[in-house]
Design an enzyme around this catalytic site. Structure first.
Site, PDB file in Angstrom:
ATOM      1  CG  HIS A 133      -1.772  -1.061   1.514  1.00 41.71           C
ATOM      2  ND1 HIS A 133      -1.341  -2.241   2.070  1.00 41.71           N
ATOM      3  CD2 HIS A 133      -3.113  -1.198   1.348  1.00 41.71           C
ATOM      4  CE1 HIS A 133      -2.361  -3.065   2.223  1.00 41.71           C
ATOM      5  NE2 HIS A 133      -3.448  -2.461   1.790  1.00 41.71           N
TER       6      HIS A 133
ATOM      7  CG  ASP B 297       1.846  -0.975   3.396  1.00 43.15           C
ATOM      8  OD1 ASP B 297       1.192  -0.695   4.413  1.00 43.15           O
ATOM      9  OD2 ASP B 297       1.450  -1.772   2.519  1.00 43.15           O
TER      10      ASP B 297
END
Length: 436
Positions: free
Chosen positions: A100, A103
């Site tokens: 993501h 992240d």
């Protein structure tokens, strides 16, 4: 230069089923040829960024248990995280990873700063991909963690949140394309509702349909060749999620004319939460023509929530890969380990051992599935079970050449009295265990 996080761990090698080395593959030999293809090319393993490098080890009753040197909200820590990530990818020998946006980069003070940070870290990751040969299976946007998304992203009652989410997805698709990602995933963790009392159901579905249509349009405009995937989940964190299961997603796609544009990324744990088996969701997606990729994990058999543990059940893996192989195998998709360590598993070596176990179980399952296909162990009995439909009269009914009245006439004329036949379920279940 090594970060030193994994100490002196060397790349994991295949030692065969007789090995008792906990840091060796017993079943996964990437170069082993199965059904005419290398095992690595069948399985297409990916390590996920979020559970592996972002999760702090918390639970509803306790906070962080993991102490990682890359935890923190600076770009310096983000680069260290990428350094450690690619060290793990090389130790395991996986061909892919997934992430993501949240992240890989810290949240900025504004949308523009967050995007700038994403682009900055994407350049850093691109250099590591070039050096190691590790590829991006898929990218996605985190549209569920920040409080701005507490009432949804695409389905939010505030059009400004819808716009912010759309802009975020655009930035993430751009980065995914730049990194030659093979898919782009959307998971609607907040796309749903807690209560109908404050929810306009029809409006929210239309918002979600418009949002997804814009994503598909943008994909084509920029020439992104990857697949767009939706990841179904019935609940958690939201009580009622609109992407409940494969069947629900297909109905949604049909309603908005997107069934030829979007496929599904199916997670084992999400299938169980929806009251299905993993293989049910895989077989249904293949039947409907929307199978794309999988998130491999397992849920605890006693808990009623998504525990995201590493897979350890070979018969379950065999059935999953059986239906994947029957569907033609992966094209742009792969096996992403959407799984996390238990919060007491603190050591760097635990990250390695967990993935070794998961990769071995998947390899064991796929090889068993391949043998069942070669021997027609399941397809043979299935063909026999439905063989009556090969008869001329049966085919005429299926092709619409017989009316209800004509069929009723024949049943009365021939005095049909069909007798039940055994489904032989127990014999078939025994076959699975025999091949594993």
């Amino acid at each position: 230069m090594s970060t030193g996080f994994f100490g002196n761990l060397q790349p994991i090698s295949y030692e065969g089923p007789q090995s008792d080395n906990p840091l060796a593959f017993r079943h996964y030999n990437p170069d082993e040829v199965v059904l005419g293809k290398r095992l690595e090319d069948h399985l297409r393993f990916a390590v996920c960024y979020w559970h592996t490098f972002v999760w702090p080890g918390g639970d509803p009753f306790g906070g962080q248990t993991f102490e990682r040197p890359w935890f923190g909200d600076t770009m310096e820590r983000a680069r260290l995280k990428a350094d450690v990530a690619f060290e793990l990818f090389e130790i395991l020998g996986v061909p892919f990873f997934t992430f993501h946006d949240a992240d890989v980069r810290p949240e900025g003070a504004s949308y523009s700063e967050s995007v700038a940070r994403l682009n900055d870290i994407a350049d850093y990751i691109a250099a590591k991909m070039e050096k190691t040969g590790v590829r991006l299976l898929w990218g996605t946007a985190n549209l569920f963690s920040h409080r701005r998304f507490m009432a949804g992203a695409a389905t939010n009652p505030d059009p400004d949140v819808f716009a912010y989410a759309a802009a975020t997805v655009k930035a993430c698709i751009d980065v995914t394309k730049r990194l030659n990602g093979e898919n782009y995933v959307l998971w609607g963790g907040r796309e749903g509702y807690e209560t109908l009392l404050n929810t306009d159901l029809g409006r929210e579905l239309d918002q979600l349909g418009r949002f997804l249509s814009m994503v598909v349009d943008y994909k084509h405009r920029i020439g992104f060749k990857g697949a767009i995937l939706i990841e179904p989940k019935p609940q958690e964190p939201t009580k009622h999620q609109y992407d409940f299961d494969v069947g629900t997603v297909y109905g949604f796609l049909k309603r908005y004319g997107l069934e030829d544009e979007v496929k599904v990324n199916i997670e084992q744990g999400h299938a169980l939460l929806a009251g299905h088996s993993f293989e049910h969701e895989l077989a249904l997606a293949a039947t409907l023509g929307i199978f794309g990729s999988i998130d491999m994990n397992r849920n605890d058999y006693q808990s009623g929530w998504d525990t995201d543990q590493f897979p350890n059940n070979a018969p379950e893996a065999a059935l999953a890969y059986y239906y994947i192989l029957q569907a033609g195998g992966f094209t742009t998709g792969g096996t992403n380990f959407d799984a996390k360590l238990r919060r007491q598993s603190l050591d760097p070596e635990d990250l390695v051992a967990a993935h070794i176990g998961g990769m071995d179980i998947c390899a064991q399952g796929l090889k068993a599935a391949a043998r069942m296909i070669e021997d027609k162990a399941l397809s043979g009995p299935l063909e026999e079970r439905y063989s009556g439909w090969n008869a001329t009269e049966a085919q005429a009914m299926l092709k619409g050449e017989r009316s209800l009245e004509a069929i009723a006439e024949r049943v009365a004329r021939e005095n049909l009295d069909p007798k039940p036949r055994s489904g032989r379920q127990e014999k078939l279940e025994n076959i699975i265990n025999r091949y594993v």
